[in-house]
Design an enzyme around this catalytic site. Structure first.
Site, PDB file in Angstrom:
ATOM      1  CD  GLU A  33      -0.972   1.306   3.654  1.00  0.00           C
ATOM      2  OE1 GLU A  33      -1.424   1.865   3.342  1.00  0.00           O
ATOM      3  OE2 GLU A  33      -0.431   0.402   4.826  1.00  0.00           O
ATOM      4  CE  LYS A  94      -6.360   7.563   6.645  1.00  0.00           C
ATOM      5  NZ  LYS A  94      -6.762   7.330   7.529  1.00  0.00           N
ATOM      6  CB  VAL A 114      -5.508  -1.752   4.388  1.00  0.00           C
ATOM      7  CG1 VAL A 114      -6.215  -3.057   4.542  1.00  0.00           C
ATOM      8  CG2 VAL A 114      -4.256  -1.799   5.388  1.00  0.00           C
ATOM      9  CB  SER A 148     -10.972   1.393   9.593  1.00  0.00           C
ATOM     10  OG  SER A 148     -10.047   1.142   7.910  1.00  0.00           O
ATOM     11  CB  ALA A 149     -13.065   1.962   4.534  1.00  0.00           C
ATOM     12  CE  LYS A 167      -0.851   0.982  14.224  1.00  0.00           C
ATOM     13  NZ  LYS A 167      -1.792   0.623  13.566  1.00  0.00           N
TER      14      LYS A 167
HETATM   15  N1  PSU Z   1      -1.425   1.755  10.486  1.00  0.00           N
HETATM   16  C1  PSU Z   1       0.053   2.659  10.225  1.00  0.00           C
HETATM   17  N2  PSU Z   1      -0.134   2.524   9.336  1.00  0.00           N
HETATM   18  C2  PSU Z   1      -0.333   2.802   8.410  1.00  0.00           C
HETATM   19  C3  PSU Z   1      -1.918   2.870   8.955  1.00  0.00           C
HETATM   20  C4  PSU Z   1      -1.879   1.991   9.485  1.00  0.00           C
HETATM   21  O1  PSU Z   1      -0.080   1.379  11.404  1.00  0.00           O
HETATM   22  O2  PSU Z   1       0.075   3.799   7.378  1.00  0.00           O
HETATM   23  C5  PSU Z   1      -2.910   3.161   7.747  1.00  0.00           C
HETATM   24  C6  PSU Z   1      -3.196   2.199   6.245  1.00  0.00           C
HETATM   25  O3  PSU Z   1      -3.510   2.627   4.764  1.00  0.00           O
HETATM   26  C7  PSU Z   1      -4.448   1.929   6.919  1.00  0.00           C
HETATM   27  C8  PSU Z   1      -5.506   2.982   7.170  1.00  0.00           C
HETATM   28  O4  PSU Z   1      -5.420   0.537   6.090  1.00  0.00           O
HETATM   29  O5  PSU Z   1      -3.897   3.938   7.718  1.00  0.00           O
HETATM   30  C9  PSU Z   1      -6.473   3.337   8.584  1.00  0.00           C
HETATM   31  O6  PSU Z   1      -6.824   4.796   8.460  1.00  0.00           O
HETATM   32  P1  PSU Z   1      -8.133   4.646   9.024  1.00  0.00           P
HETATM   33  O7  PSU Z   1      -8.266   4.119  10.295  1.00  0.00           O
HETATM   34  O8  PSU Z   1      -8.236   5.617   9.285  1.00  0.00           O
HETATM   35  O9  PSU Z   1      -9.337   3.408   8.302  1.00  0.00           O
HETATM   36 MN    MN Z   2     -12.100   6.307   9.659  1.00  0.00          MN
END
Ligand code: PSU
Ligand code: MN
Length: 312
Positions: A33, A94, A114, A148-149, A167
């Site tokens: 990614e 992003k 992702v 998250s999506a 995490k």
């Molecule tokens: N966790 C990490 N590093 C990252 C991400 C998540 O340790 O770079 C990124 C990934 O691209 C993941 C996205 O798909 O954050 C998730 O974002 P959100 O929580 O807004 O869905």
């Molecule tokens: Mn989100």
């Protein structure tokens, strides 16, 4: 089941010749990614990581395909210059699955999460994808609805995502519940406890486990042969020598979450902010852990992809 389309017949999709040749020969390919490059790590460690991870995939016998949207084109496999642009250009957004049509239609650049990387990998016919950490159910989601999506994409796109777990800036227990509800196998490699990204342990039992990348490949084969569409989350614990133990990490994460709340950040800005803040709070140690776990995931993803290709 993800729709089967001949990659060349797809509009908007540019598959790098090396990746296209590997796919045509049914050789192992690993998707990577780009949000992790543009929004997950500082420069220059981000571009060094991106190139290093491609080397790890190659060393273990697969072809890397880093995915992003550039000038509205879905790019599967990037040049060194393109990786550099993603690592340095502050105008690269992003983008998750919901953003794809706008980024494409308006001819913009986007670093794929992702979720959107999975979708583009599936369009290209790639089944295995290595990342650092996946998104999940955010703490306080009962109020914010911030889920998250990535979790939704895992429910219906036929790609195996190799990550170091979830995490604890997220609610790990609720994340595992949502995966179960959606029929997504969350499988830990070599351990019975689900890992927490920076830490090998999370305190949560892993729903499922496999012992080897070869077993993981057989799980993929069985899942899709059974008509069970959707993804698999293969959790690969950070190597012991690179981990930050969970009891130590807990305080850093609480601090980062307090700082985020004080700034009033919400939505897609939260994950990049927290990652960056944790690098500051740990004085760079979390970045070393993050790079080590991504490289470890790239190795395992390549091994799974090679084993999956050998199953025919
Ligand atoms: N966790 C990490 N590093 C990252 C991400 C998540 O340790 O770079 C990124 C990934 O691209 C993941 C996205 O798909 O954050 C998730 O974002 P959100 O929580 O807004 O869905
Ligand atoms: Mn989100």
């Amino acid at each position: 089941m993800t729709q089967r389309i001949t990659p060349t017949a797809l509009p908007y999709l540019d598959i790098h010749p090396e990746v296209a040749a590997a796919l045509a020969a049914r050789h192992a390919v690993v998707a990577l990614e780009s949000t992790i490059i543009s929004h997950g790590m500082p420069f220059p460690q981000n571009v060094e990581m991106a190139r290093g991870v491609e080397d790890v995939v190659r060393f273990h016998g697969a072809v890397p395909a880093t995915i992003a949207v550039l000038g509205g084109r879905l790019k599967v496999g990037l040049s060194t210059d393109e990786l550099h642009l993603l690592a340095t250009d502050k105008g690269v957004d992003k983008i998750s699955t919901r953003d794809l049509p706008v980024t494409v239609a308006l001819g913009q650049h986007g670093a794929t999460t992702v979720a959107s990387t999975m979708r583009i990998a599936a369009l290209a016919g790639i089944r295995v994808f290595a990342t650092g950490g996946t998104g999940g159910v955010h703490r306080g989601a009962g109020q914010t609805m911030d889920v998250s999506a990535d979790l939704l994409e895992l429910a219906h796109t036929d790609v195996c995502v190799v990550s170091a777990g979830v995490k604890s800036i997220l609610d790990i227990g609720l994340t595992l519940e949502v995966l179960e509800t959606q029929g997504v196998p969350a499988i830990t490699l070599g351990e019975t406890e689900f890992p927490a990204f920076y830490s090998r342990r999370s305190g949560f039992k892993s729903p499922l486990s496999v012992a080897t990348p070869d077993e993981a490949a057989r799980v993929l084969k069985a899942k899709w042969a059974l008509g069970l569409s959707g993804g698999v989350l293969l959790a690969n614990p950070v190597p012991a020598e690179a981990e930050i133990p969970a009891d130590e990490m807990g305080a850093h994460i609480e601090q980062a979450l307090r700082d985020m709340d004080a700034l009033g950040l919400t939505g897609k800005d939260t994950t990049p902010y927290l990652l960056g803040r944790i690098v500051e709070i740990t004085e760079g140690r979390s970045l070393i852990t993050n790079i080590a776990l991504v490289r470890n995931n790239a190795m395992v993803a390549a091994q799974v992809a090679v084993a999956y290709a050998a199953l025919g």
